[in-house]
Design an enzyme around this catalytic site. Structure first.
Site, PDB file in Angstrom:
ATOM      1  N   GLU A  10      60.745  15.362 -27.283  1.00 21.59           N
ATOM      2  CA  GLU A  10      61.745  15.801 -26.315  1.00 21.59           C
ATOM      3  C   GLU A  10      61.602  14.905 -25.083  1.00 21.59           C
ATOM      4  OE1 GLU A  10      62.254  20.563 -27.262  1.00 21.59           O
ATOM      5  OE2 GLU A  10      60.504  19.907 -26.149  1.00 21.59           O
ATOM      6  N   SER A  41      54.217  20.796 -21.858  1.00 23.89           N
ATOM      7  CA  SER A  41      55.002  21.591 -22.791  1.00 23.89           C
ATOM      8  C   SER A  41      55.928  22.542 -22.068  1.00 23.89           C
ATOM      9  CB  SER A  41      54.079  22.450 -23.657  1.00 23.89           C
ATOM     10  OG  SER A  41      53.114  21.662 -24.264  1.00 23.89           O
ATOM     11  N   ASN A  46      59.825  24.828 -27.646  1.00 24.36           N
ATOM     12  CA  ASN A  46      58.807  25.833 -27.296  1.00 24.36           C
ATOM     13  C   ASN A  46      59.403  27.149 -26.842  1.00 24.36           C
ATOM     14  OD1 ASN A  46      56.709  24.303 -28.061  1.00 24.36           O
ATOM     15  ND2 ASN A  46      56.139  23.612 -26.015  1.00 24.36           N
ATOM     16  N   HIS A  77      57.718  14.668 -24.389  1.00 22.42           N
ATOM     17  CA  HIS A  77      57.021  15.787 -25.011  1.00 22.42           C
ATOM     18  C   HIS A  77      56.840  15.549 -26.503  1.00 22.42           C
ATOM     19  CE1 HIS A  77      56.811  20.261 -26.173  1.00 22.42           C
ATOM     20  NE2 HIS A  77      55.633  19.828 -25.840  1.00 22.42           N
TER      21      HIS A  77
HETATM   22  N1  LIG Z   1      48.225  21.163 -27.943  1.00 22.06           N
HETATM   23  C1  LIG Z   1      49.499  21.037 -28.301  1.00 22.06           C
HETATM   24  O1  LIG Z   1      49.900  21.408 -29.411  1.00 22.06           O
HETATM   25  C2  LIG Z   1      50.478  20.391 -27.364  1.00 22.06           C
HETATM   26  C3  LIG Z   1      51.726  19.967 -27.858  1.00 22.06           C
HETATM   27  C4  LIG Z   1      52.599  19.313 -27.002  1.00 22.06           C
HETATM   28  C5  LIG Z   1      52.243  19.128 -25.677  1.00 22.06           C
HETATM   29  N2  LIG Z   1      51.027  19.576 -25.220  1.00 22.06           N
HETATM   30  C6  LIG Z   1      50.711  19.337 -23.807  1.00 22.06           C
HETATM   31  O2  LIG Z   1      49.825  18.230 -23.748  1.00 22.06           O
HETATM   32  C7  LIG Z   1      48.954  18.371 -22.625  1.00 22.06           C
HETATM   33  C8  LIG Z   1      47.523  18.279 -23.101  1.00 22.06           C
HETATM   34  O3  LIG Z   1      47.278  19.350 -24.011  1.00 22.06           O
HETATM   35  P1  LIG Z   1      46.103  19.265 -25.070  1.00 22.06           P
HETATM   36  O4  LIG Z   1      46.333  20.400 -26.022  1.00 22.06           O
HETATM   37  O5  LIG Z   1      45.963  17.892 -25.595  1.00 22.06           O
HETATM   38  O6  LIG Z   1      44.845  19.625 -24.148  1.00 22.06           O
HETATM   39  P2  LIG Z   1      43.292  19.333 -24.422  1.00 22.06           P
HETATM   40  O7  LIG Z   1      42.533  20.313 -23.625  1.00 22.06           O
HETATM   41  O8  LIG Z   1      43.035  19.236 -25.881  1.00 22.06           O
HETATM   42  O9  LIG Z   1      43.077  17.864 -23.804  1.00 22.06           O
HETATM   43  C9  LIG Z   1      43.147  17.580 -22.432  1.00 22.06           C
HETATM   44  C10 LIG Z   1      42.255  16.385 -22.160  1.00 22.06           C
HETATM   45  O10 LIG Z   1      42.465  15.954 -20.824  1.00 22.06           O
HETATM   46  C11 LIG Z   1      41.217  15.544 -20.310  1.00 22.06           C
HETATM   47  N3  LIG Z   1      41.272  15.567 -18.855  1.00 22.06           N
HETATM   48  C12 LIG Z   1      41.196  16.629 -18.017  1.00 22.06           C
HETATM   49  N4  LIG Z   1      41.315  16.233 -16.744  1.00 22.06           N
HETATM   50  C13 LIG Z   1      41.466  14.882 -16.778  1.00 22.06           C
HETATM   51  C14 LIG Z   1      41.625  13.886 -15.773  1.00 22.06           C
HETATM   52  N5  LIG Z   1      41.676  14.224 -14.490  1.00 22.06           N
HETATM   53  N6  LIG Z   1      41.739  12.608 -16.172  1.00 22.06           N
HETATM   54  C15 LIG Z   1      41.701  12.268 -17.475  1.00 22.06           C
HETATM   55  N7  LIG Z   1      41.559  13.164 -18.460  1.00 22.06           N
HETATM   56  C16 LIG Z   1      41.436  14.453 -18.115  1.00 22.06           C
HETATM   57  C17 LIG Z   1      40.242  16.519 -20.904  1.00 22.06           C
HETATM   58  O11 LIG Z   1      38.909  16.005 -20.888  1.00 22.06           O
HETATM   59  C18 LIG Z   1      40.782  16.705 -22.306  1.00 22.06           C
HETATM   60  O12 LIG Z   1      40.209  15.803 -23.237  1.00 22.06           O
HETATM   61  C19 LIG Z   1      49.297  19.702 -21.981  1.00 22.06           C
HETATM   62  O13 LIG Z   1      50.200  19.481 -20.920  1.00 22.06           O
HETATM   63  C20 LIG Z   1      49.969  20.462 -23.108  1.00 22.06           C
HETATM   64  O14 LIG Z   1      50.851  21.437 -22.653  1.00 22.06           O
HETATM   65  C21 LIG Z   1      50.138  20.177 -26.034  1.00 22.06           C
END
Ligand SMILES: NC(=O)c1ccc[n+]([C@@H]2O[C@H](COP(=O)([O-])OP(=O)(O)OC[C@H]3O[C@@H](n4cnc5c(N)ncnc54)[C@H](O)[C@@H]3O)[C@@H](O)[C@H]2O)c1
Length: 515
Positions: free
Chosen positions: A154, A121, A192, A142
């Protein structure tokens, strides 16, 4: 001609990854979904199943398509399973080192034409891309949350991303029924950068208790027509993710409104990461549930345990007993079995540590609340009911009821150094010491001025000698330490008197000689 992708990979099946895998699978792509371990994998699989189940119930997906969707995703924990993928999207936590390490590994596993995409993000796609031998084939993809529903993607290119790669990813986004926008690599990209300043300001408003969470959220929904309020949205995003995003945007642009509000970090430390953990600004019946819990009003309290044998504990026990509660007394050392019948346990302690520090030593953070009872300067004893970031609303309501029944006057405050009273009293006392140290006026003149000019019952130096200079210094240090406000730094004269052992009435000498 943009290429037709047929097999894609998703790494990390949390809030975003599970949704992204679902989107791909819905659009007839074979998906290889990889998590870091079996527990996280099962949670990710459940996430996809629940989401598809909801879509069926809402009539957005047929049962046959649901079956096809789930069959299209190969779940596993081995990154090597991604070797045949033409595109891999990573959605692991928002941490640059973690993403760089992952990209370096993926680079060695997938074929040379494979595109590596990050769902970051706010982190620099450029920095992630240079962890690979193929920076030209790395993009940001994104997605927005929830990925199956939000249309925007994005597509972020760096200065070295090959234009053909951007075209291919943009075409794929359209095939997924999404609306792609292409942008360059800047922390926060487009949405964002604008969104998180707004969300952070809403958190500041909540943190300052300017308005309740419901009022803040309702205001934005009703006045601006937003689909959800900012605090409910933060619960959906995940507070840990939101914290990292804000921190990165702030570090990039140094815009103060993007500096993550302290309560966000406190909530993350307490495990309140939003919907995914069942609790954030709101409470949910179980992790990943969109349903809000109706918070239970009050618990029955008949039996109260009081731990401690000092004057405070005795006073608390006496007054609660007089109010009709059954009291169980225990010393510090014999708290084992006798208190099991208690509905509420009051522990008399002299420590000034934040209440959350005690709460986290228990297995019931939500049940821990601070009670700061004052010696009656007036007829009714004031009690500060201190709510931590984890305390359940019903616990606060219960304890306030008990206080009222005991004839005390409860005020509700958050777990901030000094709560309400000390945070206002001690800086004033410290200012008086500074005034004395600057030779602006004598202790007698200052005491007299405050008593006669402001109708205070005692002057500041009388108060300081009574409560102990060491106690005052300790509290002032905590206030200064938490806020970092230069104006709250303990007066050097106070430090010196404490070093000299002039602690007030209890040692015979403080600001005045009592011997
Ligand atoms: N949450 C949101 O609203 C949102 C929106 C857009 C983008 N993002 C981006 O998406 C990404 C993930 O965010 P999220 O909110 O889904 O996080 P989250 O914590 O919900 O999920 C992350 C997942 O990655 C897994 N993980 C960690 N290390 C790992 C590895 N080495 N190999 C495989 N899996 C692994 C974890 O077990 C977890 O299930 C981030 O970069 C975040 O900035 C999030």
């Amino acid at each position: 001609m943009a290429r037709e992708f047929s097999t894609v990979g998703v790494v990390g099946l949390g809030t975003m990854g599970a949704g992204i895998a679902e989107v791909f699978a819905r659009h007839r792509l074979a998906v290889v979904a990889v998590e870091r371990d079996q527990v996280a994998l099962q949670a990710g699989r459940r996430h996809v199943e629940d989401s598809a189940g909801r879509a069926v119930r809402r009539g957005k997906l047929s049962e046959a398509d649901q079956e096809r969707l789930l069959a299209a995703i190969a779940f596993g924990t081995d990154l090597n399973a991604l070797d045949e993928c033409e595109l891999v999207v990573e959605a692991v936590p928002e941490n640059l080192d973690l993403k760089r390490e992952l990209f370096a590994r993926l680079d060695k596993i997938v074929g040379p034409d494979t595109i590596l995409a990050t769902n970051t993000s706010s982190l620099s796609v450029t920095e992630i891309s240079v962890a690979t031998e193929r920076p030209g084939r790395v993009v940001g993809m994104h997605f927005f949350n929830p990925a199956p529903i939000q249309e925007l993607i994005e597509v972020v290119h760096t200065v070295v991303t090959e234009p053909a790669v951007v075209d291919e990813v943009t075409a794929l986004a359209r095939r997924l029924g999404k609306a792609p926008v292409v942008c360059a690599d800047r922390a926060g990209f487009i949405a964002n950068t604008l969104l998180f300043g707004y969300l952070n300001r809403a958190v500041a408003m909540y943190e300052a208790r300017y308005a309740t969470r419901e009022d803040i959220d309702d205001a934005m929904r009703l006045a601006c027509g937003y689909p959800m309020g900012p605090l409910a949205l933060l619960d959906l995003i995940g507070l840990d993710t939101a914290y990292e995003i804000l921190d990165t945007i702030y570090t990039d642009g140094r815009e103060r409104s993007r500096a993550p509000r302290p309560i966000l970090r406190q909530m993350v430390s307490a495990g309140m990461r939003g919907r995914k953990t069942g609790r954030g600004f709101y409470t949910y019946p179980q992790p990943n549930s969109p349903v809000l819990v109706d918070e239970v009003p009050v618990r029955e309290v008949g039996v109260i345990g009081v731990v401690g044998s000092g004057a405070s504990a005795t006073r608390i026990a006496t007054e609660l007993s007089a109010a009709g509660f059954e009291i169980l007394r225990a010393d510090r050392d014999d708290t084992r079995s006798d208190l099991t019948a208690a509905h509420l346990i009051v522990v008399a302690t002299t420590s000034a540590a934040p209440v959350i520090d005690y709460a986290v030593t228990t297995s019931r953070q939500a049940d821990v609340v601070g009670l700061h009872l004052f010696d009656g300067a007036s007829e009714t004893s004031l009690v500060e009911v201190v709510r931590t970031v984890s305390t359940a609303d019903e616990v606060v309501a219960t304890v306030r009821g008990v206080c009222r029944q005991a004839g005390w006057h409860p005020v509700l405050c958050s777990d901030r150094a000094g709560f309400i009273v000390d945070a206002l009293l001690f800086p004033y006392l410290n200012d008086a010491v500074k005034m004395l140290q600057d030779h602006y006026a004598s202790a007698d003149d200052i005491d007299t001025a405050m008593k006669l000019g402001c109708r205070l019952p005692s002057g500041p130096f009388e108060v300081l000698d009574e409560i102990g200079l060491d106690v005052a210094l300790a509290i002032q240090r905590v206030l200064f330490g938490e806020s970092g406000e230069p104006g709250l730094a303990p007066a050097p004269l106070l430090e010196q008197l404490v070093t000299a052992g002039y602690l007030g009435r209890k040692t015979g000498r403080g600001f005045r000689d009592h011997s």
